[in-house]
Design a protein around this motif. Structure first.
Motif, PDB file in Angstrom:
ATOM      1  N   GLY A 161     -53.515 -26.574   9.598  1.00 56.28           N
ATOM      2  CA  GLY A 161     -54.810 -25.497   9.623  1.00 56.28           C
ATOM      3  C   GLY A 161     -56.144 -26.157   9.544  1.00 56.28           C
ATOM      4  O   GLY A 161     -56.091 -27.360   9.407  1.00 56.28           O
TER       5      GLY A 161
ATOM      6  N   THR B  52     -52.816 -22.382   5.844  1.00 53.69           N
ATOM      7  CA  THR B  52     -53.886 -21.351   5.536  1.00 53.69           C
ATOM      8  C   THR B  52     -54.907 -21.551   4.617  1.00 53.69           C
ATOM      9  O   THR B  52     -56.082 -21.096   4.356  1.00 53.69           O
ATOM     10  CB  THR B  52     -53.409 -20.058   5.660  1.00 53.69           C
ATOM     11  OG1 THR B  52     -52.588 -19.739   4.485  1.00 53.69           O
ATOM     12  CG2 THR B  52     -52.714 -19.397   6.836  1.00 53.69           C
TER      13      THR B  52
ATOM     14  N   THR C  45     -55.093 -17.505  -1.250  1.00 53.17           N
ATOM     15  CA  THR C  45     -54.044 -18.246  -0.748  1.00 53.17           C
ATOM     16  C   THR C  45     -53.480 -18.865  -2.103  1.00 53.17           C
ATOM     17  O   THR C  45     -53.658 -20.067  -2.216  1.00 53.17           O
ATOM     18  CB  THR C  45     -54.225 -19.333   0.087  1.00 53.17           C
ATOM     19  OG1 THR C  45     -55.637 -19.987  -0.345  1.00 53.17           O
ATOM     20  CG2 THR C  45     -54.711 -18.447   1.428  1.00 53.17           C
TER      21      THR C  45
END
Length: 650
Positions: free
Chosen positions: A122, A203, A10
């Motif tokens: 998240g 995320t 990410t």
């Protein structure tokens, strides 16, 4: 997601939305502004009494500047660009302190963490911040200097980033702690408590962002405004093979051979979102790029478009304006083609078929040897000083082919901004001297820099909620790697992420176990693999280290050694396993066992000896009995001419 190599999980902020077929993007774009009291962050420091014999060429410590009496906050950096696309540091908020892992980002101007009330946040590394559990938390009430919520009760913030992720929430004030090895004592500060996050922010593994850019809510601005640090900070990112690094909030004495570039703090760019016309980003006066000593055929003004040349620690790669990117690609590819003709390299496809990465195989798997294959690159500043870029400053490892590398410099869409992400400053100490409007660069081993930072001052106290407070730093962040309150350790469990998929890893598990044992200086029998899961092109492994032999516990010294080696990325694994990252670790007390369980090895040994002796005696008896039987009832040959005889049973 633009030009994101497959193994990057990410990558943060601007690195994602910035390439050829994608709209142009610059650094993180602010939607709203605001100004409030100072905010501070937790830091962490290196173990004392560490030898400095491995210090670089200058042969001296990095020291806090003596030009003022301000303390500095020294913070360890975690993670790496390969697996995460960012670096994080640790911050504690509240009383008692609640721990968070925050991405250090010079392109952001606010620090925020997920709030307990957030239903659209998240699942991150640490639990959400719970204001109700902090005795020192206060919301920032609506005022003329901030954007307010719909009821005009509380100040709010909203941030949107170029890769289309966003964060919004309320502003609060609480005590922020830098870790108990920092000179800087905990401070009250304003930060964001998230109620909504989208895109990669949702995320990512890290909890939130530590904003180091210029702005009222910036960590640095708040600390400087309070007068607790000088107007400077430094970052040092680890290299291609080893992550980690260091950060210092406050001034340090620059090394003698540090290279400086001018940074314009009042650079003006007409944009509605910046009403005062000032850019919040850190720019440098870049005038030219040389490849193998030859300057690219470019007008120097190409590096001065829009925001100019910006350093952004929250971006993974480097992005050049179209003309500069084409020139750089042509020059570097031409030189590499020569190596290809000499049959030492071969151009190959990138790790992700969705992107047209420029990659080459056949190079050394040792990053320190890449200069023998790939050309040197220099950035030339307006004052004539030059910063040498090693291959690790513009290449990233191919995640699927050993000894293969890809260009980590891309075109910034149609955006004329030159954006320099973390890859450009790997193993480079970058000093953001805001007071003197300059940025310094010094090539060094950032993974070892932490050990070379000189200890000064006395460790501050963590925030206290009163005379009955028992607040202390969580055990998951080593404090000099001491383990307070733990008398005996039954086992150490840790999660490790490797940049290799499980199908390739599985046949080498026994080999990996031996390497882990060797690097941690324990017996192979002590290392147990508890679980392996696959996540894309990486593997998540849970290990456990048990006491040796019949011992019931691991000594504290051994435990501290194991933890420090893992946390500081001093465990070196063969290239076969790619890069690793320590995700989390924990210690467990010895299990309560009965006497026979505690002495199970002795019991097993005793039983084994008894069985051996018993079987031996039985064997001797059986041999003598068989000999006697053969003497009394010896076999007779079968005579086909005579009657059949039944063979004697053995």
């Amino acid at each position: 997601m633009a030009w994101a190599p497959t193994l990057i999980l990410t990558p943060m902020f601007l690195f994602l939305y910035l390439l050829q077929s994608h709209p142009a993007a610059s650094t993180a774009t602010l939607l709203h502004g605001g100004s409030h009291p100072a905010m501070v962050l937790p830091l962490y420091h290196s173990p004392p009494n560490i030898s400095t014999s491995s210090f670089s060429n200058s042969g001296r410590h990095l020291q806090r500047s003596t030009s003022n009496s301000h303390p500095s906050a020294r913070m360890r950096l975690h993670d790496d660009l390969l697996l995460n696309g960012y670096y994080t540091t640790r911050l504690w908020i509240g009383t008692p302190p609640q721990q968070f892992a925050l991405i250090v980002d010079t392109g952001s101007t606010v620090t925020y963490v997920p709030c307990a009330t957030c239903e659209q946040c998240g699942r991150h590394q640490d639990p959400k911040f719970e204001p109700d559990l902090s005795s020192t938390y206060q919301p920032v009430k609506c005022n003329l200097d901030c954007n307010c919520d719909h009821d005009r009760v509380q100040c709010v913030y909203e941030r949107q980033y170029a890769e289309m992720s966003s964060s919004s929430g309320v502003l609060g004030e609480d005590i922020l702690s830098f870790g108990n090895q920092s000179e800087l004592v905990p401070q009250r500060a304003v930060f964001g408590c998230e109620n909504l996050e989208t895109g990669d922010l949702y995320t990512q593994h890290a909890d939130g962002i530590m904003g180091l850019g210029r702005g009222d809510l910036s960590v640095v601005d708040q600390l400087v405004e309070k007068g607790v640090i000088s107007d400077s900070f430094s970052l040092c990112y680890g290299g291609m093979d080893i992550g980690g690094g260091a950060m210092v909030l406050g001034d340090i004495s620059p090394p003698a051979n540090m290279v400086f570039a001018h940074s314009d703090p009042v650079r003006r760019y007409v944009l509605k979102k910046f009403r005062d016309g000032n850019s919040p980003y850190y720019n440098i006066n870049l005038k030219a790029i040389r490849v193998a000593g030859k300057p690219l055929p470019l007008n120097p003004r190409v590096f001065d478009g829009k925001h100019g040349t910006v350093l952004d620690s929250g971006t993974t790669y480097a992005y050049l304006p179209e003309a500069a990117f084409v020139a750089f690609k042509d020059a570097s590819t031409f030189l590499v083609q020569i190596m290809i003709e000499l049959q030492s390299l071969k151009q190959i496809r990138g790790p992700d078929p969705n992107y047209h990465d420029i990659c080459f195989s056949g190079a050394s798997s040792d990053a320190s040897q890449l200069s023998n294959t790939f050309p040197a690159v220099e950035m030339v500043f307006g004052n004539g000083q030059k910063l040498l870029l090693s291959p690790e400053n513009y290449l990233f490892r191919h995640s699927k082919v050993r000894g293969a590398y890809c260009l980590g410099i891309f075109q910034n869409g149609k955006d004329p901004t030159t954006l320099l992400g973390g890859i450009v400053v790997r193993n480079t100490l970058v000093m953001y001297d805001r007071e003197h409007s300059k940025i310094g660069f010094w090539k060094t081993n950032c993974s070892e820099l932490w050990e070379r930072l000189q200890e000064t001052g006395t460790p501050p106290q963590v925030p206290s909620s009163g005379k009955n407070s028992s607040a202390k730093l969580p055990p998951n962040e080593p404090s000099n790697y001491a383990l307070p309150g733990v008398l005996r350790i039954g086992q150490i469990t840790f999660d490790m992420s490797l940049s290799i998929n499980y199908s390739n890893l599985e046949p080498h598990i026994p080999e990996l176990t031996e390497f882990i044992a060797h690097e941690l200086d324990v017996n192979t029998s002590q290392v147990h693999l508890l679980n392996v899961t696959s996540k894309g092109d990486s593997s998540l492994i849970t290990w456990a280290i048990f006491p040796l032999g019949s011992a019931n516990y691991i000594s504290n010294d051994t435990a501290i050694s194991i933890i420090s080696q893992l946390a500081e990325h001093r465990v070196h694994l063969p290239d076969t396993f790619g890069n690793y990252k320590l995700l989390q670790w924990k210690i467990e007390p010895p299990a309560k066992r009965r006497w026979w369980q505690q002495q199970y090895l002795v019991a097993v040994l005793a039983i084994t000896i008894t069985m051996i002796v018993g079987l031996s005696a039985y064997g001797i008896w059986w041999f003598l009995w068989r000999q006697r039987q053969q003497t009394v009832n010896s076999y007779k040959p079968v005579d086909t001419a005579g009657p059949e005889q039944e063979l004697q049973p053995l």
